[in-house]
Structure formats: C-alpha cells, structure tokens
Design a protein around this motif. Structure first.
Motif, PDB file in Angstrom:
ATOM      1  N   ASP A   1       0.822  -1.210   0.000  1.00  0.00           N
ATOM      2  CA  ASP A   1       0.000   0.000   0.000  1.00  0.00           C
ATOM      3  C   ASP A   1       0.861   1.267   0.000  1.00  0.00           C
ATOM      4  OD1 ASP A   1      -2.842   1.216   0.539  1.00  0.00           O
ATOM      5  OD2 ASP A   1      -1.523   2.170   2.001  1.00  0.00           O
ATOM      6  N   LYS A   2       1.839   1.315   0.882  1.00  0.00           N
ATOM      7  CA  LYS A   2       2.673   2.516   0.999  1.00  0.00           C
ATOM      8  C   LYS A   2       3.524   2.731  -0.251  1.00  0.00           C
ATOM      9  CE  LYS A   2       1.472   3.523   5.275  1.00  0.00           C
ATOM     10  NZ  LYS A   2       0.730   4.761   5.613  1.00  0.00           N
TER      11      LYS A   2
ATOM     12  N   ASP B   1      -6.727   2.338  -8.871  1.00  0.00           N
ATOM     13  CA  ASP B   1      -6.860   1.284  -9.879  1.00  0.00           C
ATOM     14  C   ASP B   1      -5.737   0.266  -9.739  1.00  0.00           C
ATOM     15  OD1 ASP B   1      -9.131   2.447 -10.902  1.00  0.00           O
ATOM     16  OD2 ASP B   1      -8.086   3.504 -12.531  1.00  0.00           O
ATOM     17  N   VAL B   2      -4.537   0.738  -9.439  1.00  0.00           N
ATOM     18  CA  VAL B   2      -3.405  -0.172  -9.231  1.00  0.00           C
ATOM     19  C   VAL B   2      -3.665  -1.069  -8.029  1.00  0.00           C
ATOM     20  CG1 VAL B   2      -0.956  -0.322  -8.644  1.00  0.00           C
ATOM     21  CG2 VAL B   2      -1.735   1.391 -10.295  1.00  0.00           C
TER      22      VAL B   2
ATOM     23  N   LEU C   1      -0.891  -6.175 -11.199  1.00  0.00           N
ATOM     24  CA  LEU C   1      -0.174  -4.918 -11.384  1.00  0.00           C
ATOM     25  C   LEU C   1       0.399  -4.408 -10.067  1.00  0.00           C
ATOM     26  CD1 LEU C   1       0.576  -2.883 -13.546  1.00  0.00           C
ATOM     27  CD2 LEU C   1      -1.583  -1.691 -13.107  1.00  0.00           C
ATOM     28  N   SER C   2      -0.349  -4.530  -8.984  1.00  0.00           N
ATOM     29  CA  SER C   2       0.145  -4.042  -7.695  1.00  0.00           C
ATOM     30  C   SER C   2       1.353  -4.849  -7.232  1.00  0.00           C
ATOM     31  CB  SER C   2      -0.962  -4.080  -6.639  1.00  0.00           C
ATOM     32  OG  SER C   2      -1.432  -5.395  -6.438  1.00  0.00           O
ATOM     33  N   THR C   3       1.349  -6.162  -7.513  1.00  0.00           N
ATOM     34  CA  THR C   3       2.499  -6.998  -7.163  1.00  0.00           C
ATOM     35  C   THR C   3       3.728  -6.586  -7.974  1.00  0.00           C
ATOM     36  OG1 THR C   3       1.048  -8.868  -6.643  1.00  0.00           O
ATOM     37  CG2 THR C   3       3.365  -9.368  -7.085  1.00  0.00           C
ATOM     38  N   GLU C   4       3.519  -6.287  -9.255  1.00  0.00           N
ATOM     39  CA  GLU C   4       4.618  -5.854 -10.121  1.00  0.00           C
ATOM     40  C   GLU C   4       5.189  -4.527  -9.647  1.00  0.00           C
ATOM     41  OE1 GLU C   4       3.841  -4.338 -14.273  1.00  0.00           O
ATOM     42  OE2 GLU C   4       4.866  -6.203 -14.788  1.00  0.00           O
TER      43      GLU C   4
ATOM     44  N   GLY D   1       9.087  -0.967  -3.809  1.00  0.00           N
ATOM     45  CA  GLY D   1       9.025  -1.208  -2.372  1.00  0.00           C
ATOM     46  C   GLY D   1      10.006  -0.346  -1.596  1.00  0.00           C
ATOM     47  N   HIS D   2      11.193  -0.134  -2.167  1.00  0.00           N
ATOM     48  CA  HIS D   2      12.240   0.596  -1.446  1.00  0.00           C
ATOM     49  C   HIS D   2      11.877   2.056  -1.190  1.00  0.00           C
ATOM     50  CE1 HIS D   2      13.220   1.108  -5.746  1.00  0.00           C
ATOM     51  NE2 HIS D   2      13.715   2.281  -5.415  1.00  0.00           N
TER      52      HIS D   2
END
Length: 424
Positions: free
Chosen positions: A327-328, A350-351, A357-360, A366-367
């Motif tokens: 989420d962040k 939407d993502v 798409l959110s996993t990608e 993430g960093h």
C-alpha cells in the motif's frame, strides 16, 4: 600523496585512466544508497574485495530539510554523511569511499519540476542544495540542468546546458574555496536519448565547448562526462540496447581530454554485457533501483518464511508487512518513472485493485517506502518473529543485497583496485 591523506575522486579517476595504459581495466560502480542495509552490504564487500565505493544520491533521495529532505532514511546531506561514516566504522572499513551527488541541479526534485519553477527559482534552489553538499563533505557533484520542464520532449540544447553547467560549477568552486575545503570532482553531461550525448561527434562538441568555457574562467575540467551507451531501465529489466562500439568511442574521446566516461542506468545487466565494460574502457556505471528491488525481494522471501512459521504454530501473530509495504509503495507514486506506455498514468486506486499490477509495482518500488513509520514497525515485528526461531532476518537481507553487487564487482574487475590506485 601524504600518508593518511584520502585519494580524491579526481585522483582516483586519473589513476584508473593511468592503469588502463598499464593494461588494467576496471569500471567503478555508482551505488544508489537505497537503505542502511545496502550501505552495510556495500562496505562489507568493499572491505573484503578491496575496491573504492561511490554512493550516488539524487536530490529526491538526500537533500536539505528546508528543501524537503530525502525519501531514503529521511537523510539530509549531514545525516547522510554521518550515517555512512558510522557504517564504515561499524564494518571496519578503512578503504576509499566517496559521497556523490547524482543529478544535482535545477528541477531535479520531483516537486520542483512538477511546479514548473522559473529558471531563476530553480537555479537558486539548486545552489542551496549544492552548498549543503559541499559543507557536508561530498566528493563528487553532478551538474545536471537538463530537466527543464519547459523543454521536456524537445532536443537538448547543448549551448544552454553548457551555460547553466558552467554557472553552477563556478558557484560550487567559489563556495568550496571560500571554505578552504579539499578539491572535489564534477560530473557533467546528459544521459538523455533525445539529442543527448549519444554520438562521438556530439560528445566531443560538448567537451570542447565546455572545456573552452571552463578554461576561460580558470575552472577545473570534470572528472566524469556522462554519455549514452544504450542503457535504459524499465520495470525491473534492462531494456536498452547496449552498444559496445558507441561505448568505446565515447570512452576514448573522454580520455583524450583527461576525463572518464560515466554510464547511467546500468541496472539488471547480464554477465556478457558487464564483462564487455572493461574492454569498452568505461570508467564508472551507475546502478540504483536494482539494489532497492533486491532488498524488497528479500523481505518478500522472509514474509513467506514468517507465514510458514505461523502455519506450523511456531509464532502466534505474523506481521502485516506485505499489505502495508504494498500500500505505501504504491501510494508514493515514485514507480511511475519505471513504467512504460499507458501504465505511467494509472490511478493509484486502480493499481491497488489490480493484484497482478500491484504486485509488479511493489517489486519496482518497495524501497521507496522503507522509511515509512508503518513499514518500519512491521519490519521490526517480522524480524522479532524470525529471531524467536533463530533466523537472523537482517543478515539475510544484507546477504541478499550482496548477490547482484558481487556480480558487478567481479565482472567489472574491481577486486584489488584500491591497492592498485594507491600504488601509483
């Protein structure tokens, strides 16, 4: 050089060019300082493999608090320098490391470019940022005035770039001398493909014009000039077309003027391409998002371990790191620069609704959220659950980051370079 005196980055690059004449070729890595874990991994490897470190910080990553600070550890220039010094001490590192400003200059903070600041305002803020760099002891400053929001998508105007580059470099040298500080190196040029320094002719034209302007003001030539070798990073891949012929031509051209060729966007390269960097005489290559992605992937693996511990009844409550980090990271919107096509303009909500798409995007970005308080809290819980079962999560993350670092160190012939430079 006096005993105990640090080899300046300018001396180091001159040394690398001299070593080329003796048959030794090495390509330095400019490491984007994505986290404290990456710093530890870098220092441990540099200590054991005996090579110089360059930490390249963009203005979005590290900057004055008054200008918005940085998303990496909330670092400003002073805390960045202090924390790096501390990690060097903690890892018993006594070799060479350099603090480097990557993409310093006007409009280099996202909010400045998005606000379409005037030239005068953007240059003023750039100088404020450079002054903080100088006072914090940065060794290398990249002068990059190519992000003019009023010229985006147009062919780069080299004359205008040279004018602004000289103005900023002169400012930095004046402020450095006022404070009686040691010599620093400079990096100039543009990695842009739309009229940037992509051909030998354009590259030499830039160098000649720049040299004339700097000489007329009694200013030093840069240590690095960035050239386009064909690299391009998108998503978590190297999607460019690295060109050996272009790289060797640019490198030889730069060496004629006593400077090194610097390559940007060198993430996710295969061994074949990396091994060709030394015969191409490239003096340095920047790698940044790959190491952030590698750390994110380490956390994702530990999350799977933690979930297994819960399934086996070895812990009562698992962390919520996956959901919080996802989420962040997506809400930072910093992932947009690595996307392609229409995905660049996707709406955050939407993502979040699209699992694939959110996993990608988590893998890519993430960093950007490692410093978020909620993320840090979940990482702490993750580590505690692992530690209760004799698993050192921190050490796993550090070793995971080392994997791609070691690939570059070996392929780019960095082992033993510090000793070789000091022997000159």
């Amino acid at each position: 050089m006096a005993e105990g005196q640090k080899l300046s980055i300018k001396q180091a690059i001159t040394g690398i060019l001299k070593l080329q004449d003796q048959g030794r070729y090495s390509t330095l890595i400019g490491i984007g300082p994505m986290s404290s874990n990456l710093l530890k991994a870098s220092f441990e490897l540099a200590r054991d493999e005996d090579f110089p470190l360059m930490f390249i910080a963009s203005r979005n990553q590290v900057d004055k608090d008054e200008l918005g600070g940085g998303y990496v550890n909330g670092w400003n220039q002073q805390t960045f320098a202090a924390d790096i010094k501390q990690v060097a001490a903690d890892t018993d590192f006594t070799g060479l490391y350099y603090l480097c400003r990557d993409h310093g200059g006007p409009w280099q903070r996202d909010e400045e470019r998005n606000a379409h600041l005037s030239v005068e305002k953007a240059m003023h803020l750039a100088k404020e940022s450079y002054l903080a760099d100088i006072e914090a002891g940065f060794d290398l400053l990249m002068i990059d005035p190519t992000k003019d929001p009023f010229q985006m998508g147009k062919v780069v105007d080299l004359d205008k770039i040279i004018e602004w580059t000289v103005e900023l470099l002169e400012f930095c040298e004046t402020e450095r001398k006022k404070r009686n500080l040691p010599e620093i190196g400079y990096e100039v040029g543009t990695e842009e493909t739309n009229g940037g320094l992509t051909t030998t002719e354009r590259y030499e034209t830039f160098i000649k014009k720049l040299q004339a302007e700097l000489s007329s003001r009694d200013l030093p030539m840069p240590s690095f000039i960035v050239g386009q070798t064909g690299t391009l990073t998108r998503l978590t891949e190297q999607v460019g077309h690295w060109n050996y012929a272009n790289a060797i031509d640019l490198a030889k051209m730069a060496k004629k003027y006593g400077v090194g060729l610097k390559e940007h966007n060198a993430d996710y390269m295969d061994d074949e391409t990396l091994l060709l960097h030394n015969p191409a005489h490239i003096t340095a290559s920047n790698v940044a998002p790959q190491y952030g992605t590698e750390e994110t992937r380490a956390y994702l693996k530990l999350i799977k371990v933690e979930r297994r511990l819960k399934k086996e009844g070895l812990i009562k409550q698992a962390s919520n790191l996956y959901d919080v980090l996802l989420d962040k990271a997506i809400r930072t919107e910093r992932w947009r620069k690595w996307m392609e096509g229409d995905d660049v303009n996707l709406k955050v909500e939407d993502v979040l609704q699209d699992e694939r798409l959110s996993t990608e995007i988590l893998d890519i970005s993430g960093h950007y959220a490692f410093n978020d308080p909620a993320v840090k809290k979940e990482i702490k819980t993750l580590y505690a659950n692992l530690q209760a079962n004799n698993i050192d999560g921190t050490r796993f993350v550090i070793e995971h980051i080392k994997r791609p670092l070691l690939q570059y160190i070996k392929d780019l012939n960095l082992t033993g370079l510090t000793t070789a430079l000091k022997s000159l």
